[in-house]
Design a protein around this motif. Structure first.
Motif, PDB file in Angstrom:
ATOM      1  N   ALA A 434       0.800  -1.224   0.000  1.00  0.00           N
ATOM      2  CA  ALA A 434       0.000   0.000   0.000  1.00  0.00           C
ATOM      3  C   ALA A 434       0.837   1.280   0.000  1.00  0.00           C
ATOM      4  O   ALA A 434       0.531   2.205  -0.751  1.00  0.00           O
ATOM      5  CB  ALA A 434      -0.966  -0.016   1.182  1.00  0.00           C
ATOM      6  N   PRO A 435       1.913   1.390   0.821  1.00  0.00           N
ATOM      7  CA  PRO A 435       2.710   2.617   0.757  1.00  0.00           C
ATOM      8  C   PRO A 435       3.313   2.870  -0.619  1.00  0.00           C
ATOM      9  O   PRO A 435       3.399   4.019  -1.067  1.00  0.00           O
ATOM     10  CB  PRO A 435       3.799   2.386   1.809  1.00  0.00           C
ATOM     11  N   LEU A 436       3.730   1.807  -1.304  1.00  0.00           N
ATOM     12  CA  LEU A 436       4.301   1.972  -2.640  1.00  0.00           C
ATOM     13  C   LEU A 436       3.246   2.451  -3.633  1.00  0.00           C
ATOM     14  O   LEU A 436       3.521   3.309  -4.489  1.00  0.00           O
ATOM     15  CB  LEU A 436       4.901   0.648  -3.124  1.00  0.00           C
ATOM     16  N   LEU A 437       2.036   1.922  -3.522  1.00  0.00           N
ATOM     17  CA  LEU A 437       0.966   2.345  -4.425  1.00  0.00           C
ATOM     18  C   LEU A 437       0.588   3.801  -4.162  1.00  0.00           C
ATOM     19  O   LEU A 437       0.344   4.570  -5.108  1.00  0.00           O
ATOM     20  CB  LEU A 437      -0.250   1.435  -4.265  1.00  0.00           C
ATOM     21  N   ALA A 438       0.533   4.181  -2.895  1.00  0.00           N
ATOM     22  CA  ALA A 438       0.248   5.574  -2.565  1.00  0.00           C
ATOM     23  C   ALA A 438       1.324   6.496  -3.119  1.00  0.00           C
ATOM     24  O   ALA A 438       1.038   7.595  -3.623  1.00  0.00           O
ATOM     25  CB  ALA A 438       0.127   5.741  -1.051  1.00  0.00           C
ATOM     26  N   GLU A 439       2.584   6.056  -3.028  1.00  0.00           N
ATOM     27  CA  GLU A 439       3.679   6.872  -3.571  1.00  0.00           C
ATOM     28  C   GLU A 439       3.585   6.992  -5.082  1.00  0.00           C
ATOM     29  O   GLU A 439       3.868   8.057  -5.649  1.00  0.00           O
ATOM     30  CB  GLU A 439       5.034   6.293  -3.180  1.00  0.00           C
ATOM     31  N   VAL A 440       3.194   5.923  -5.756  1.00  0.00           N
ATOM     32  CA  VAL A 440       3.015   5.987  -7.208  1.00  0.00           C
ATOM     33  C   VAL A 440       1.986   7.054  -7.558  1.00  0.00           C
ATOM     34  O   VAL A 440       2.191   7.879  -8.458  1.00  0.00           O
ATOM     35  CB  VAL A 440       2.582   4.615  -7.758  1.00  0.00           C
ATOM     36  N   ILE A 441       0.869   7.058  -6.845  1.00  0.00           N
ATOM     37  CA  ILE A 441      -0.184   8.040  -7.112  1.00  0.00           C
ATOM     38  C   ILE A 441       0.316   9.450  -6.839  1.00  0.00           C
ATOM     39  O   ILE A 441       0.150  10.360  -7.658  1.00  0.00           O
ATOM     40  CB  ILE A 441      -1.424   7.725  -6.252  1.00  0.00           C
TER      41      ILE A 441
END
Length: 488
Positions: A434-441
């Motif tokens: 989840a943190p990686l996906l949030a960073e992508v966004i």
């Protein structure tokens, strides 16, 4: 490991008292912070002042009379969270007695090592989920989704998802959001977000002015969350679902409905919440009959064999935890880039990536300021304070990230160091990926705006920017900017 990450690790394993010299580092995992009882043990007597009484929720003991507890409050206009944290450390040390907005009492943990210790010891500090989440109060019957009190109250950070909200209404575990998110293709997510961001920028690029929180940051994060769930942007229901979720979450930037009284606003939010649940039920039913490579289909395929309503609950929990923190992460990063010449120069000159700037925000201005929901299982000590069984414990992630013990004599900030606690810690840390996906966004949103409107500047003095009045979150009400109009 960088010098800063070494300092962070040392503080995590061996904190001292506030404003004192940093102690020698212990080998990692060799013991609890100074003044804390070993898991399974009891506190030594006389090591600290007694805390709040669990049965009444009221402050008791001289720990709440000597100097008095501090009122836990949102920063006033022109006041920074860092200033509040520094005052609390000066008055109370690394663990401060506070009075909460509901009139109860709690311990606010300010130290990096102490926050790390609490999150690492679920056997000693258990989660307390009695406080409601961001959704409007739902009826027990009717067409709306399951009772929203099951949605986590405080997200652990600007995340793509919270830990699973726990057992469903019938007491059995729900499907794993973390497993469903693990299969999200980050490159595909970035490309989809880039398309969303470009369309949003093109919508206001010709005007030469924009308010970036409502027109951009919140719009990108909410659309990205819906897209991850599996509803394509060209679907007829996409705009309707986005609009209903935005209303249900009271997205005027303050956490309140804009232009409505409290009762009317709650009615409006509830109606939008029910409509969103109905739209999600239709999406879930469609994916059950015809699965696709998306989050909803993977939740349905979870080994626990969830019902449609349980999947709707998970999606609502995902949106609640992902949307606002990610929007605030985008907004706080853009504010930093537009107000701090050092960052603006470095990013434009190619010496500091947008990803590094986003990481700096997590150290200095994390969207998730304070995380609650812990209670002590038995008497113990923490940071020189005696914590009684049943005491409520709140974690100040923002204070921990700027703890002077891990930044001695220098400006807090991480560069490439990701040892911050903005995503929480321990078993209830925001789950991978989840943190990686949030960073992508967030990274895609910031990069796209800088690429499309490179001469964007703040339209007001930085001191006139207004922060949302919140103890738990750190985000702007509005971010007005101007730029050279672009017609495409």
């Amino acid at each position: 490991m960088t010098d800063r990450s070494t300092a962070a690790a040392a503080a995590q394993d061996g904190p001292g008292q506030a404003d004192g010299p940093a102690p020698a580092a212990r080998p990692h995992g060799s013991g609890p912070p100074d003044g804390a009882a070993e898991p399974g043990g009891t506190a030594e007597p006389g090591g600290g002042r007694p805390g709040p009484a669990a049965a009444t929720g009221r402050a008791t003991g001289d720990g709440f009379t000597a100097g008095g507890p501090a009122q836990l409050r949102a920063p006033a206009d022109g006041e920074s969270p860092a200033g509040i944290h520094a005052d609390l450390r000066r008055r109370h040390g690394r663990v401060a007695p506070v009075v909460t907005d509901d009139g109860g009492s709690a311990w606010l943990v300010l130290g990096y090592a102490e926050v790390s210790y609490v999150t690492a010891h679920d056997d000693l500090f258990v989660r307390d989920t009695r406080h409601r989440g961001p959704w409007p109060r739902a009826r027990e019957t009717g067409p709306g989704p399951a009772e929203p009190a099951t949605v986590p109250t405080v997200p652990t950070g600007p995340t793509g998802a919270p830990p699973s909200p726990g057992p469903g209404p019938h007491g059995r575990p729900g499907p794993s959001t973390a497993r469903a998110l693990a299969a999200v293709d980050q490159f595909e997510l970035a490309e989809v977000c880039r398309g969303v961001a470009r369309r949003l920028v093109d919508g206001f690029a010709g005007s030469g002015r924009a308010e970036l929180m409502s027109a951009y940051a919140r719009a990108v994060s909410l659309r990205a969350a819906v897209l991850m769930c599996g509803l394509p942007p060209d679907a007829d229901a996409f705009d309707g679902l986005v609009g209903d979720l935005r209303t249900a979450l009271a997205e005027d930037g303050t956490g309140r409905d804009a232009g409505t009284g409290r009762e009317a606003g709650e009615t409006r939010r509830l109606a939008a919440y029910v409509r969103a649940g109905e739209r999600l039920r239709r999406l879930v039913a469609a994916r059950r009959s015809a699965p696709r490579p998306d989050v909803v289909s993977r939740l349905l395929a979870d080994p626990v064999a969830p019902t449609d309503d349980e999947v709707v609950r998970e999606i609502l929990a995902l949106v609640a935890a992902a949307h606002r923190p990610t929007a605030d992460w985008i907004g706080n990063a853009l504010r930093l880039l537009l107000t701090d010449e050092r960052f603006a120069r470095d990013v434009s000159g190619g010496r500091l990536s947008v990803g590094q700037a986003l990481n700096e925000v997590l150290w200095l201005d994390t969207p998730a300021q304070n995380a609650g929901g812990r209670r002590a299982v038995r008497d113990t000590q923490l940071g020189g304070r005696r914590i009684r069984a049943g005491d409520r414990v709140l974690l100040s992630l923002a204070a921990a990230n700027t703890d002077p013990q891990i930044w001695p004599g220098e400006r807090p900030g991480g560069g490439e160091n990701a040892a911050h606690l903005s995503f929480g810690g321990g078993a209830h840390r925001c789950p991978y990926p989840a943190p990686l996906l949030a960073e992508v966004i967030a990274r895609t949103a910031v990069e796209t705006l800088l690429e499309r409107l490179p001469d964007t500047v703040l339209a007001v003095d930085p001191e006139r920017l207004v922060w949302r009045p919140s103890i738990r979150e750190r985000g702007l009400v509005a971010l007005p900017v101007r730029f050279t109009p672009v017609v495409r």
